[in-house]
Motif scaffolding. Structure first.
Motif, PDB file in Angstrom:
ATOM      1  N   ASP A 108     -32.159 -61.556  -6.212  1.00 14.11           N
ATOM      2  CA  ASP A 108     -33.099 -60.692  -6.949  1.00 14.11           C
ATOM      3  C   ASP A 108     -33.615 -61.389  -8.205  1.00 14.11           C
ATOM      4  N   GLN A 109     -32.691 -62.044  -8.902  1.00 12.07           N
ATOM      5  CA  GLN A 109     -33.073 -62.758 -10.123  1.00 12.07           C
ATOM      6  C   GLN A 109     -34.101 -63.847  -9.815  1.00 12.07           C
ATOM      7  N   MET A 110     -33.864 -64.588  -8.720  1.00 13.85           N
ATOM      8  CA  MET A 110     -34.820 -65.636  -8.338  1.00 13.85           C
ATOM      9  C   MET A 110     -36.182 -65.027  -8.007  1.00 13.85           C
ATOM     10  N   GLU A 111     -36.150 -63.892  -7.314  1.00 12.84           N
ATOM     11  CA  GLU A 111     -37.409 -63.227  -6.951  1.00 12.84           C
ATOM     12  C   GLU A 111     -38.149 -62.730  -8.204  1.00 12.84           C
ATOM     13  N   ARG A 112     -37.386 -62.173  -9.170  1.00 13.46           N
ATOM     14  CA  ARG A 112     -38.010 -61.691 -10.410  1.00 13.46           C
ATOM     15  C   ARG A 112     -38.691 -62.826 -11.158  1.00 13.46           C
ATOM     16  N   GLU A 113     -38.028 -63.998 -11.179  1.00 16.29           N
ATOM     17  CA  GLU A 113     -38.600 -65.138 -11.898  1.00 16.29           C
ATOM     18  C   GLU A 113     -39.827 -65.707 -11.194  1.00 16.29           C
ATOM     19  N   HIS A 114     -39.796 -65.688  -9.852  1.00 15.64           N
ATOM     20  CA  HIS A 114     -40.912 -66.262  -9.080  1.00 15.64           C
ATOM     21  C   HIS A 114     -41.295 -65.385  -7.899  1.00 15.64           C
ATOM     22  N   PRO A 115     -41.909 -64.220  -8.203  1.00 12.99           N
ATOM     23  CA  PRO A 115     -42.264 -63.314  -7.095  1.00 12.99           C
ATOM     24  C   PRO A 115     -43.308 -63.911  -6.152  1.00 12.99           C
ATOM     25  N   GLU A 116     -44.040 -64.924  -6.644  1.00 16.89           N
ATOM     26  CA  GLU A 116     -45.060 -65.537  -5.776  1.00 16.89           C
ATOM     27  C   GLU A 116     -44.413 -66.501  -4.778  1.00 16.89           C
ATOM     28  N   LYS A 117     -43.185 -66.924  -5.071  1.00 16.74           N
ATOM     29  CA  LYS A 117     -42.508 -67.887  -4.178  1.00 16.74           C
ATOM     30  C   LYS A 117     -41.454 -67.245  -3.281  1.00 16.74           C
ATOM     31  N   PHE A 118     -40.750 -66.256  -3.846  1.00 19.17           N
ATOM     32  CA  PHE A 118     -39.560 -65.746  -3.159  1.00 19.17           C
ATOM     33  C   PHE A 118     -39.647 -64.265  -2.847  1.00 19.17           C
ATOM     34  N   THR A 119     -38.965 -63.871  -1.759  1.00 16.01           N
ATOM     35  CA  THR A 119     -38.775 -62.456  -1.482  1.00 16.01           C
ATOM     36  C   THR A 119     -37.352 -62.216  -0.990  1.00 16.01           C
ATOM     37  N   THR A 120     -36.805 -61.048  -1.323  1.00 14.92           N
ATOM     38  CA  THR A 120     -35.492 -60.682  -0.793  1.00 14.92           C
ATOM     39  C   THR A 120     -35.664 -59.616   0.279  1.00 14.92           C
ATOM     40  N   ASN A 121     -36.929 -59.384   0.644  1.00 15.23           N
ATOM     41  CA  ASN A 121     -37.226 -58.405   1.688  1.00 15.23           C
ATOM     42  C   ASN A 121     -37.275 -59.103   3.047  1.00 15.23           C
ATOM     43  N   MET A 122     -36.461 -58.583   3.965  1.00 11.69           N
ATOM     44  CA  MET A 122     -36.308 -59.266   5.242  1.00 11.69           C
ATOM     45  C   MET A 122     -37.563 -59.239   6.106  1.00 11.69           C
ATOM     46  N   SER A 123     -38.404 -58.194   5.896  1.00  8.95           N
ATOM     47  CA  SER A 123     -39.527 -58.015   6.815  1.00  8.95           C
ATOM     48  C   SER A 123     -40.505 -59.182   6.741  1.00  8.95           C
ATOM     49  N   LYS A 124     -40.932 -59.594   7.919  1.00 12.53           N
ATOM     50  CA  LYS A 124     -41.821 -60.759   8.023  1.00 12.53           C
ATOM     51  C   LYS A 124     -43.128 -60.531   7.279  1.00 12.53           C
ATOM     52  N   SER A 125     -43.577 -59.241   7.216  1.00 16.93           N
ATOM     53  CA  SER A 125     -44.863 -58.973   6.575  1.00 16.93           C
ATOM     54  C   SER A 125     -44.795 -59.213   5.057  1.00 16.93           C
ATOM     55  N   LYS A 126     -43.593 -59.043   4.479  1.00 10.41           N
ATOM     56  CA  LYS A 126     -43.426 -59.266   3.034  1.00 10.41           C
ATOM     57  C   LYS A 126     -43.180 -60.746   2.720  1.00 10.41           C
ATOM     58  N   ARG A 127     -43.074 -61.541   3.779  1.00 15.97           N
ATOM     59  CA  ARG A 127     -42.676 -62.940   3.612  1.00 15.97           C
ATOM     60  C   ARG A 127     -43.871 -63.885   3.508  1.00 15.97           C
ATOM     61  N   LYS A 128     -45.068 -63.360   3.715  1.00 14.64           N
ATOM     62  CA  LYS A 128     -46.271 -64.199   3.791  1.00 14.64           C
ATOM     63  C   LYS A 128     -46.342 -65.287   2.717  1.00 14.64           C
ATOM     64  N   GLY A 129     -46.250 -66.516   3.170  1.00 12.03           N
ATOM     65  CA  GLY A 129     -46.364 -67.640   2.252  1.00 12.03           C
ATOM     66  C   GLY A 129     -45.174 -67.832   1.333  1.00 12.03           C
TER      67      GLY A 129
END
Ligand code: ATP
Ligand code: MN
Ligand code: MN
Length: 308
Positions: free
Chosen positions: A203-224
């Protein structure tokens, strides 16, 4: 495993060697790799894989007709019969009994090959302590089109966060698209604690770089983006065992490497069944001390003492 085959395993385990049925059967059609070749691979790298695979609950990806054909995932033995590969275990915390598959020897590895196992996965715990993981696995899954450089960056960012928590980590290529970071820990925290700990880091990594990382498993949230898969750390979950071959084209290996090697890495799947044995000759163990390292997680200790 059917009752009959468990008996067969038990019988064979008592003999000196595991006899392969159809040793000449081609199991990786692209490279004409046979069942005997796979058996030879595990024999030659035995001392590397055994300490990391033995006495852990396993999940086998069995592909009786080889790579590219139908495979099935197996975590349990479905019989009362106890072979070298089966053990009844009980989760006190989950109030659940299971009959898990495991190995404790070189012969066990050969039995897995005989069963048509093309991938050996394991849980992050020992068979005699299934409620308390002794390793955390972070699995970085890039979406299609994400450059491998970015996956490396993610792994190094995690390494830094862990270092700040005084946790030493180890890296391996998955043999597929991504990287895995392992953290050996003292088996004193339960799965819920370890899963929420690993999630909070992701979560911390996602907060710092939401454009790079996601903790959401769904493929649709994973784009790029890169999916930071902390879900390897739940009860019953598994990850590919270091040094296991994968059931993918060219028989890639999930290979432990050093962080220095990771810097220069170009992808996660170019170490293969054919190249790894030679590479391991005279190799200094990139994961030296892994099994002896019993790390405590300071912030969880604090949390425990606060709530106690
Ligand atoms: P990649 O780098 O390509 O992602 P990977 O090994 O990390 O390779 P993932 O798809 O990220 O592959 O991880 C899937 C995890 O889920 C595996 O480690 C495995 O333990 C588990 N798994 C795989 N197949 C099954 C299945 N059929 N049923 C349950 N769990 C599975
Ligand atoms: Mn992955
Ligand atoms: Mn994953």
């Amino acid at each position: 495993i059917k009752k009959e085959s468990v008996k067969e395993i038990t019988k064979e385990s008592k003999s000196e060697e595991v006899k392969l049925s159809h040793p000449d059967k081609i199991i990786y059609p692209g490279d004409k790799i046979t069942k005997q070749d796979l058996s030879n691979y595990y024999t030659s790298i035995n001392k590397w894989i055994l300490p990391l695979v033995k006495d852990r609950p396993l999940a086998l990806l069995r592909c009786p007709n080889g790579e590219g054909k139908e495979c099935f995932f197996q975590k349990h033995i479905e019989t009362d019969d106890m072979g070298i590969l089966g053990k009844k275990v009980e989760s006190k915390l989950k109030n659940k009994k299971e009959e898990i598959v495991y190995i404790d020897s070189q012969m066990g590895l050969q039995e897995l090959v005989q069963l048509g196992t093309l991938e050996i996965h394991s849980r992050g715990c020992r068979v005699d302590e299934i409620d308390y993981p002794n390793q955390i696995v972070f699995d970085f899954d890039p979406d299609e089109g994400v450059k491998f450089e970015k996956v490396k960056e993610a792994a190094f960012a995690l390494k830094e966060i862990l270092e700040r928590l005084k946790l030493k980590s180890f890296i391996k290529v998955s043999g597929g698209k991504g990287l895995h970071v392992h953290v050996p820990i003292a088996p004193k925290y339960d799965w819920e604690q370890i899963k929420s700990f690993s999630k909070s880091i992701c979560d911390q990594m996602e907060r710092e770089h939401p454009e790079k990382f996601t903790t959401n498993m769904s493929k649709s949230k994973r784009k790029g983006k890169i999916f930071l898969d902390y879900l390897r750390n739940g009860y019953g979950a598994s990850a590919i065992v270091p040094y296991s071959v994968r059931a993918r084209e060219h028989a890639p290996v999930a290979l432990p490497i050093t962080w220095a090697e990771a810097k220069k890495l170009k992808n996660a799947n170019s170490y293969t069944l054919k190249s790894v044995p030679k590479l391991l000759n005279n190799r200094k163990d990139p994961w030296a001390g892994y099994n002896k390292l019993s790390q405590k997680i300071k912030i969880l200790d604090q949390y425990k003492s606060l709530s106690a």
